[in-house]
Design an enzyme around this catalytic site. Structure first.
Site, PDB file in Angstrom:
ATOM      1  N   HIS A   5      17.135  -4.226  31.162  1.00 40.31           N
ATOM      2  CA  HIS A   5      18.484  -3.541  31.062  1.00 40.31           C
ATOM      3  C   HIS A   5      18.310  -2.005  31.081  1.00 40.31           C
ATOM      4  CE1 HIS A   5      22.409  -2.286  29.702  1.00 40.31           C
ATOM      5  NE2 HIS A   5      21.873  -1.678  28.532  1.00 40.31           N
TER       6      HIS A   5
ATOM      7  N   ASP B  23      25.698  -5.121  27.590  1.00 47.09           N
ATOM      8  CA  ASP B  23      25.729  -4.380  26.174  1.00 47.09           C
ATOM      9  C   ASP B  23      26.971  -3.395  26.229  1.00 47.09           C
ATOM     10  OD1 ASP B  23      24.705  -3.409  23.909  1.00 47.09           O
ATOM     11  OD2 ASP B  23      23.522  -2.082  25.001  1.00 47.09           O
TER      12      ASP B  23
ATOM     13  N   HIS C 215      27.512   3.250  29.303  1.00 45.96           N
ATOM     14  CA  HIS C 215      27.825   3.415  27.942  1.00 45.96           C
ATOM     15  C   HIS C 215      27.191   4.462  27.179  1.00 45.96           C
ATOM     16  CE1 HIS C 215      25.017   0.043  28.210  1.00 45.96           C
ATOM     17  NE2 HIS C 215      24.515   0.570  27.122  1.00 45.96           N
TER      18      HIS C 215
ATOM     19  N   ASP D 244      19.159   1.689  30.919  1.00 51.15           N
ATOM     20  CA  ASP D 244      20.163   2.724  30.414  1.00 51.15           C
ATOM     21  C   ASP D 244      19.424   3.937  31.201  1.00 51.15           C
ATOM     22  OD1 ASP D 244      21.587   1.540  28.409  1.00 51.15           O
ATOM     23  OD2 ASP D 244      19.867   1.235  27.605  1.00 51.15           O
TER      24      ASP D 244
END
Length: 908
Positions: free
Chosen positions: A14, A126, A352, A16
């Site tokens: 994941h 997420d 996010h 980010d």
């Protein structure tokens, strides 16, 4: 244990782009991770696939450093080893606009296809809650399944999965249904997306590892297919996975272990899902949990970032794209590539951890730069295209009036007809010069041979009430396409007036008439003042009265409804973090109720009046010294004992309340000089409505939400997301509060149905898994907020109020032109439409077909009719979110089902 259990191990990370480190620090780790992945593919033929987190920007970021590896990535994608798309970035769904969510899907599809394959999976690992219309968006894009991590089951600190009662689904598999009835197969990461990370190779470690992980997966699985996610946030590639899976096969021969992909897993899953799977409808926001970890308070972290995002999104989808579409209809090329570049630059702020404001301080200067870059591209495109449109407008009706006329076009691209107060700068006596001439002499010549006397008229020759400010002689320049830059001097006037009738998706023409002998009649009809007392503003529809403490009462003259004592400010302590608001134990709000305010009239013109209110509110300067110690030692925010300090600071709030002559709502702008840390500021709007449900603008819907939380809810706060507005209503009475980049509200459980909108939240730490101090998130110094108060009478009348709310953030676009002949009339609509209960979303040009693409969505559960008004018949067709041609439109009326998102292609 059953002998037919299949364990699907899916490798992923994941990613980010920026979070607890700034972008480039994460970027370096990405390059290292991708290098390792490519090496593993090359050297381990049993390492079968890797899921690239559902976002194509990972490959874009990698190719910044290694552009020569593009073909290798394409080959891996074509071979099914790299799963690419369907998104460009993994966005926060609630803090990005409806059209931004669509562009994200469109660009992700386009980029993924360029690599050779496309993952048709709605991937939301997420997201801090999931939008209610996700299933409809995915279904329109040909996607039949979605996976997500939040919104159903409780997820706590550091993404720890927690138990909670009353789950929407007893299984990790469920049917996820949009308000219109569209469905996808939903798959919840019931044990998070790291439940198969770092699989041991040592049999002594592998046995207890698998006993635990398999039992947890089986607990929630409705089929024999168990999902194990081999990765986590920024997780390095497990290079010995093949050996680890071989050990698992030897230890647990009753299971089939495969290094799988989402395509393979979902294909087999769909064959075995039971017929009685539960159905979860609409938004997934974790409302059946204790309420502490929905992370909704990211909607109020770093509000200035949200405000920039709102400006950027609005500029692209409500101004640049429609105006480029108008110009395209008139022969100008549509700037697909530049608009995509602007959208991509903006969307790099939409992950996010970025747009939610829950990253370290170093992230946000770069975000501001991206916003600035994207908006500069959009403004440049708009400037060029409105100029090309203006050149084709016939303005000969202004010939022979006064000494000279300076026509200009006022564009309305909100999607709704209406009125608005605008300000424009008009240039007169423009005098170009070259390098051989003296600019000082040129400026003096312009000053001596021009003046600021005159009047303003509309396209029908009627005088328009206005105010004018002479800005004197100023420098300007033009950049022609066929020659060198052209500098000039010109006298500049600033005009402010109310345009009372602006067509839908079109323009109206006005002109400044220079005239030294201006008659009273030419100045416009005399109008009564909107100021009816030193503390009261009033037009034909509304009256707003200011109380001594700066609160105000709004009277809706149409219904006789009174909304009393609204606009009180509430300040509380906040010892939480960027994710979560936490009021200190026993802390009592400090409000402006009863606090004497300075009140004065600051504007009294024929078209608008305004009253300025100044509050000086003494609040604690910060939290006490315990908070710093608790943060440093990672005391959970729920266990903190910090209080607000005894030292006080003065919070100065300067509020300007304005009412336009044709205004349907009261406009408010607050300038906040924030000297304090660790606190939250909200503005309160008692609606006088006690309703079990309320409505909030969200993604392609006005979501219906419960005012009172579920029994499982423990958090004293019940804040929620909104895009543009929130509405509390009952029969014959309703109140809409619309904001610009204000995304957090709460409907209080009091006797007054009070809407509380957060306008400032100041915190000093990121939160989550470590100690990351964020002093810039205290938002010290100047902050601003704008909102609009729109009363209505409930029922279907709310849709009209919503239209005014949607118009509120959309700026008008202005372009000066010449007195000229042209093929376009002085007033024109490029896209006129009718439809009860419909919201307009966007107008652009299809890249594939070159047609107008226009989108609406039905705000009601009832079917309604859309009528597109054209001067002459033209072919139209039903399209979808990806702008594909579906079926022809037959007849003049288009039926739009309840809560349906409808995209129509129009052949220009």
């Amino acid at each position: 244990m059953s002998s037919n259990k299949v364990v699907h191990v899916i490798s992923h990370t994941h990613w980010d782009r920026e979070w607890y480190m700034p972008y480039e620090a994460h970027h370096v780790k990405l390059i290292e991770n991708m290098d390792t992945l490519l090496h593993t593919f090359a050297n381990d033929p049993e390492y079968r696939s890797f899921y690239l987190d559902g976002q194509t920007i990972i490959l874009e970021d990698y190719l910044q450093v290694y552009p020569e590896k593009r073909e290798l990535l394409c080959q891996l994608s074509r071979d099914g080893k790299l799963s690419v798309g369907p998104w460009y970035v993994l966005q926060d769904e609630f803090l990005t606009s409806s059209e931004a969510n669509v562009r994200n899907l469109q660009i992700g599809h386009k980029d993924a296809a360029a690599f050779g394959s496309l993952s048709k999976l709605g991937y939301f690992p997420d997201s801090f809650g999931n939008m209610g219309q996700a299933a409809q968006l995915l279904a329109q894009a040909g996607i039949s399944s979605a996976v997500f991590g939040r919104g159903v089951k409780a997820t706590g600190f550091n993404n720890k999965v927690e138990e909670s009662s009353g789950l929407e689904s007893p299984f990790s598999e469920l049917h996820w249904e949009a308000p219109d009835g569209s469905r996808v197969l939903g798959i919840l990461f019931a044990n998070w997306y790291n439940n198969g990370m770092e699989i041991p190779v040592d049999p002594l470690l592998a046995k207890p590892y698998w006993e635990h992980r398999l039992a947890m997966a089986e607990r929630y699985a409705s089929t024999p297919h168990l999902l194990l996610m081999n990765g986590c946030d920024h997780q390095p590639v497990q290079t010995d996975l093949t050996a680890a899976l071989q050990v698992a096969r030897e230890l647990f021969p009753e299971y089939t272990f495969i290094h799988s992909s989402f395509d393979a897993y979902i294909k087999q899953l769909q064959q075995d899902v039971p017929p009685d799977l539960s159905v979860t409808r609409g938004e997934l926001r974790g409302q059946r949990t204790d309420g502490w970890f929905t992370l909704v308070n990211t909607a109020s972290a770093r509000i200035p970032i949200k405000q920039l995002n709102q400006q950027n999104q609005t500029l692209l989808e409500k101004v640049a794209e429609p105006i480029a579409a108008f110009a395209h209809q008139l022969g100008q090329p549509y700037p697909h590539a530049l608009l995509q570049y602007a959208w991509k630059t903006l969307m790099q702020n939409h992950p996010h951890d970025s747009i939610c404001g829950c990253s370290v301080d170093e992230v946000y200067p770069e975000m501001k730069t991206r916003f600035a870059k994207s908006m500069e591209v959009a403004r440049s495109l708009v400037k060029e295209r409105v100029a090309s449109i203006a050149k084709q407008v016939d303005t000969t009706d202004f010939t022979g009036l006064g000494e000279s006329a300076a026509p200009f076009l006022l564009f309305n691209t909100s999607g709704y007809a209406g009125a608005g107060v605008v300000t424009i700068e008009v240039e007169l006596a423009q005098r170009f010069f070259d390098q051989s001439e003296d600019p000082v002499a040129i400026a003096r010549h312009v000053c001596e041979n021009s003046h600021a006397e005159g009047y303003l008229i509309d396209a029908n020759g009627q005088p328009v009430a206005h105010t004018m400010e002479d800005l004197g002689v100023r420098f300007g320049y033009q950049l022609p396409n066929d020659r060198f830059r052209q500098p000039y001097m010109a006298r500049t006037l600033r005009l402010t007036f109310e345009a009372r009738e602006l067509p839908t998706m079109g323009y109206a023409t006005f002109a400044w008439i220079s005239d030294r002998t201006v008659s009273t009649a030419a100045r416009g009809a005399q109008m009564t003042s909107l100021v009816t007392s030193p503390s009261t503003l009033e037009n034909d529809l509304l009256q707003v009265s200011i109380e001594a403490d700066g609160s105000y009462t709004v009277l809706d003259k149409r219904s006789g409804q009174l909304f009393e004592r609204i606009g009180i400010y509430e300040n509380t302590g906040d010892i939480g973090n960027e994710y979560i608001f936490k009021q200190p134990n026993g802390d009592l709000p400090i409000t402006t109720r009863g606090l004497q305010a300075d009140i004065r009239i600051v504007e009294d013109t024929p078209y608008r009046a305004a009253i300025q209110i100044t509050h000086r509110l003494d609040i604690p300067k910060q939290a006490d010294e315990r908070l710093a110690k608790e943060i440093a030692t990672m005391v959970s925010f729920r266990e903190r004992q910090a209080q607000r300090s005894k030292e006080l600071a003065t919070l100065v709030i300067q509020t300007t309340i304005s009412l336009d002559r044709s205004g349907q709502g009261v406009r408010v702008r607050a300038v906040i000089d924030n000297p304090a840390s660790d606190h939250r500021l909200r503005v309160l709007f008692p609606s006088g409505v006690q309703a079990a449900i309320h409505y909030a603008d969200s993604i392609f819907e006005v979501a219906e939400r419960q005012t009172v939380p579920a029994p499982e809810w423990e958090n004293p706060s019940h804040c929620q997301h909104m895009q543009t507005f929130v509405d509390v209503q009952e029969e014959n009475r309703g109140l809409v509060i619309a904001g610009k980049g204000l995304n957090e509200y709460e409907v209080l459980q009091d006797d007054l149905g009070t809407i509380a909108v957060t306008i400032l939240r100041a915190v000093g730490e990121l939160g989550d898994w470590g100690v990351f101090l964020t002093p810039d998130a205290q938002c010290l110094g100047r902050n601003e907020a704008e909102w609009m108060i729109i009363p209505h009478t409930g029922g279907a009348d709310r849709f009209e109020a919503y239209r005014h709310a949607y118009q509120f953030p959309v700026p008008h676009t202005i372009c000066q032109t010449d007195v000229q002949e042209g093929s376009l009339p002085p007033i024109h609509s490029f896209l006129a439409w009718e439809g009860t209960g419909l919201a307009f979303s966007n107008l652009k040009i299809s890249e594939e077909r070159g047609d107008f693409i226009a989108r609406w969505y039905n705000l009601s559960r009832n079917s309604t009719e859309l009528r597109i008004l054209r001067d002459s018949p033209c072919p139209m067709y039903h399209s979808d979110i990806l702008e594909k041609h579906r079926t022809e439109v037959s007849g003049e009326i288009i039926q739009v089902g309840g809560y349906k998102i409808t995209t129509i292609g129009i052949l220009a």
